[in-house]
Enzyme design. Structure first.
Site, PDB file in Angstrom:
ATOM      1  N   LYS A  22      -2.057   1.939  -2.344  1.00  0.00           N
ATOM      2  CA  LYS A  22      -3.383   1.336  -2.222  1.00  0.00           C
ATOM      3  C   LYS A  22      -3.315  -0.183  -2.246  1.00  0.00           C
ATOM      4  O   LYS A  22      -3.879  -0.864  -1.380  1.00  0.00           O
ATOM      5  CB  LYS A  22      -4.279   1.834  -3.357  1.00  0.00           C
ATOM      6  CG  LYS A  22      -5.578   1.057  -3.563  1.00  0.00           C
ATOM      7  CD  LYS A  22      -6.320   1.564  -4.791  1.00  0.00           C
ATOM      8  CE  LYS A  22      -7.591   0.766  -5.051  1.00  0.00           C
ATOM      9  NZ  LYS A  22      -7.321  -0.566  -5.642  1.00  0.00           N
ATOM     10  N   ASN A  23      -2.637  -0.747  -3.244  1.00  0.00           N
ATOM     11  CA  ASN A  23      -2.644  -2.193  -3.416  1.00  0.00           C
ATOM     12  C   ASN A  23      -1.916  -2.915  -2.280  1.00  0.00           C
ATOM     13  O   ASN A  23      -2.290  -4.031  -1.916  1.00  0.00           O
ATOM     14  CB  ASN A  23      -2.042  -2.573  -4.766  1.00  0.00           C
ATOM     15  CG  ASN A  23      -2.920  -2.144  -5.926  1.00  0.00           C
ATOM     16  OD1 ASN A  23      -4.110  -1.916  -5.759  1.00  0.00           O
ATOM     17  ND2 ASN A  23      -2.333  -2.026  -7.113  1.00  0.00           N
ATOM     18  N   ARG A  97     -13.588  -5.495  -4.232  1.00  0.00           N
ATOM     19  CA  ARG A  97     -12.899  -6.714  -4.659  1.00  0.00           C
ATOM     20  C   ARG A  97     -11.909  -7.203  -3.616  1.00  0.00           C
ATOM     21  O   ARG A  97     -11.713  -8.421  -3.443  1.00  0.00           O
ATOM     22  CB  ARG A  97     -12.186  -6.457  -5.993  1.00  0.00           C
ATOM     23  CG  ARG A  97     -11.511  -7.710  -6.545  1.00  0.00           C
ATOM     24  CD  ARG A  97     -10.944  -7.496  -7.928  1.00  0.00           C
ATOM     25  NE  ARG A  97     -10.232  -8.675  -8.398  1.00  0.00           N
ATOM     26  CZ  ARG A  97     -10.811  -9.744  -8.918  1.00  0.00           C
ATOM     27  NH1 ARG A  97     -12.114  -9.781  -9.026  1.00  0.00           N
ATOM     28  NH2 ARG A  97     -10.084 -10.775  -9.312  1.00  0.00           N
ATOM     29  N   ASP A 121     -13.568  -2.769 -10.012  1.00  0.00           N
ATOM     30  CA  ASP A 121     -13.597  -2.151 -11.336  1.00  0.00           C
ATOM     31  C   ASP A 121     -14.084  -3.129 -12.395  1.00  0.00           C
ATOM     32  O   ASP A 121     -13.747  -4.312 -12.377  1.00  0.00           O
ATOM     33  CB  ASP A 121     -12.191  -1.666 -11.727  1.00  0.00           C
ATOM     34  CG  ASP A 121     -11.809  -0.380 -11.022  1.00  0.00           C
ATOM     35  OD1 ASP A 121     -12.719   0.391 -10.692  1.00  0.00           O
ATOM     36  OD2 ASP A 121     -10.610  -0.171 -10.804  1.00  0.00           O
ATOM     37  N   ASP A 317      -1.752  -0.918 -14.167  1.00  0.00           N
ATOM     38  CA  ASP A 317      -2.430   0.234 -13.574  1.00  0.00           C
ATOM     39  C   ASP A 317      -1.940   1.563 -14.136  1.00  0.00           C
ATOM     40  O   ASP A 317      -2.571   2.603 -13.914  1.00  0.00           O
ATOM     41  CB  ASP A 317      -2.245   0.233 -12.056  1.00  0.00           C
ATOM     42  CG  ASP A 317      -3.160  -0.775 -11.367  1.00  0.00           C
ATOM     43  OD1 ASP A 317      -4.131  -1.219 -12.002  1.00  0.00           O
ATOM     44  OD2 ASP A 317      -2.909  -1.109 -10.199  1.00  0.00           O
ATOM     45  N   MET A 339      -3.660  -7.362 -20.240  1.00  0.00           N
ATOM     46  CA  MET A 339      -4.306  -8.098 -19.163  1.00  0.00           C
ATOM     47  C   MET A 339      -5.824  -7.947 -19.121  1.00  0.00           C
ATOM     48  O   MET A 339      -6.535  -8.896 -18.800  1.00  0.00           O
ATOM     49  CB  MET A 339      -3.707  -7.691 -17.813  1.00  0.00           C
ATOM     50  CG  MET A 339      -2.269  -8.118 -17.635  1.00  0.00           C
ATOM     51  SD  MET A 339      -1.695  -7.873 -15.953  1.00  0.00           S
ATOM     52  CE  MET A 339      -0.013  -8.474 -16.084  1.00  0.00           C
TER      53      MET A 339
END
Length: 433
Positions: A22-23, A97, A121, A317, A339
């Site tokens: 995904k990223n 985002r 998110d 993640d 984070m």
């Protein structure tokens, strides 16, 4: 809103193939804006966030054609820059985002760009400072009017910069602008996740000149133009880690196929510290049935800590997945989410299911493993974000009785056909709209 109804307690068995990352997809899809020539990208995951980004690209003039399942041809030869200032675009780009990553390539190619303040998110503070300081270092003028960012440069000029943080999306955005800047750009403290490795490799295949790929020091010699290329997205390392944790807590025998193991970094090692046993078979990961698994202690006998960190550290993640995996382990672990201050705010649902978790503060939770002496109880809960949603799904698969997860659109944003793929392994999940 949709919901999953999960009948827990079933052991899973079989093979599963991780989706495209995904990223990485959200970055390389934006990179097609840097050229007017066709770019073919394969292994694109069919997930909500990627579909939204493709809607944004199509809206601003990118021609998109599906060549086969997961393979698309993109051509950005007729970009409508004026549309970027319309209310329709603002509403569309505010829904995700990743829309912020169109700024870098548009600025690099056209010398101007617009974007709405992005959504995404709600996992804590996610400042965009790195992005805009990087653009400013390249000579761009950055202004913000209401909910719209406007950038302009004539031209972008290469320079040295030290990033205030090793932001993945920030680094990607700056790199995509810098490849078309005049002169040489040096980026120190660059993010070096596999997503950046893939993006930079793709850009070099398009004619960019990037040195230091895979490190935190990038040197970019700007070029006049880029051309088309073909690119394949890596398997999603977050899915690989999710399936490793799922296999352990459900006592299942699973083979994760085609993992691109060399790009998984510390992920397999971290799950092995939680007691998860596996075998590397070629590029596959085989997980035998776990009747029990034991969390390792530190060398001095103290409790293990699993903490997130910029790559090559453990990705944030997977913190939610590591926490859930530890619920049925033997031993205890401190989970430290450094984070994001809101990412552990789903543990109350796990506590209701019977998990022994102490939330120490917004960033730390101690998990006392049940060692399969007590099963989790099915319950009704809602998915607060993508990763917590899958963590709750994994907990539900291991629980006794039936669980209901609401707001599963959050899970859809990051996981492709998850119900069908898990049911093929023996899970019993029903989706209701």
């Amino acid at each position: 809103m949709g919901k999953f109804i999960i009948e827990g307690g079933h052991q899973l068995k079989g093979e599963i193939i991780p989706q495209g990352a995904k990223n990485e997809a959200l970055q390389v899809l934006c990179a097609v804006l840097l050229t007017n020539e066709p770019v073919v990208i394969s292994n694109v995951p069919v997930i909500r966030d990627v579909q939204r980004l493709m809607e944004i690209l199509a809206a601003i003039g990118v021609e998109i054609k599906e060549l086969s399942e997961g393979t698309y041809r993109f051509q950005a030869k007729n970009i409508q820059l004026d549309f970027l200032k319309t209310p329709e675009f603002i509403k569309l780009s505010a829904s995700i985002r990743a829309s912020i990553m169109i700024l870098g390539p548009l600025l690099g190619r056209f010398g101007k760009a617009y974007a709405a303040k992005p959504g995404g998110d709600k996992i804590g503070r996610r400042p965009l400072t790195t992005h805009f300081e990087g653009f400013a270092n390249l000579g761009a003028k950055v202004t913000s009017v209401d909910t719209v960012y406007e950038l302009s440069a004539n031209p972008l000029q290469g320079t040295y910069m030290l990033l205030n943080e090793a932001s993945v999306t920030g680094t990607a955005n700056i790199v995509m602008a810098a490849v078309r800047a005049k002169g040489t750009t040096t980026i120190f403290n660059a993010a070096c996740e596999p997503y950046l490795y893939q993006l930079c490799t793709m850009l070099n295949n398009m004619g960019a000149q990037i040195e230091g790929i895979g490190s935190n020091l990038l040197k970019i010699n700007g070029v006049e133009e880029l051309h088309g290329c073909e690119h394949r997205i890596l398997p999603d390392m977050i899915e690989v880690g999710s399936f490793m944790g799922m296999a352990a807590i459900t006592g299942s025998e699973i083979t994760i196929k085609d993992c691109s193991f060399e790009h998984l970094g510390i992920i397999p090692y971290t799950f092995s510290k939680l007691g998860v046993r596996f075998e590397k078979r070629g590029d596959d990961i085989y997980l035998p049935q776990h009747k029990e698994y034991t969390i390792e202690k530190n060398m001095d006998g103290s409790i293990l800590t699993v903490a997130d960190a910029p790559w090559p550290g453990f990705t944030p993640d997977l913190i939610s997945i590591a926490l859930v995996t530890a619920i049925q382990a033997k031993g205890s672990v401190l989970i430290h989410q450094k984070m994001f201050e809101s990412r552990l705010f789903f543990v109350d649902k796990l506590q209701e299911m019977g998990a022994q978790i102490i939330l120490c503060d917004p960033h730390r939770a101690t998990v006392i493993g049940l060692n399969h002496q007590y099963a989790l109880r099915g319950t009704t809960m809602a998915s607060p974000d993508i990763r917590a949603g899958v963590a709750l799904l994994i907990a539900a698969l291991s629980a006794e009785g039936t669980s209901v997860i609401q707001n599963v659109e959050q899970i859809d944003r990051g996981y492709q056909h998850i119900v069908e793929r898990l049911n093929a392994l023996g899970a019993v999940i029903e989706r209701q709209e």
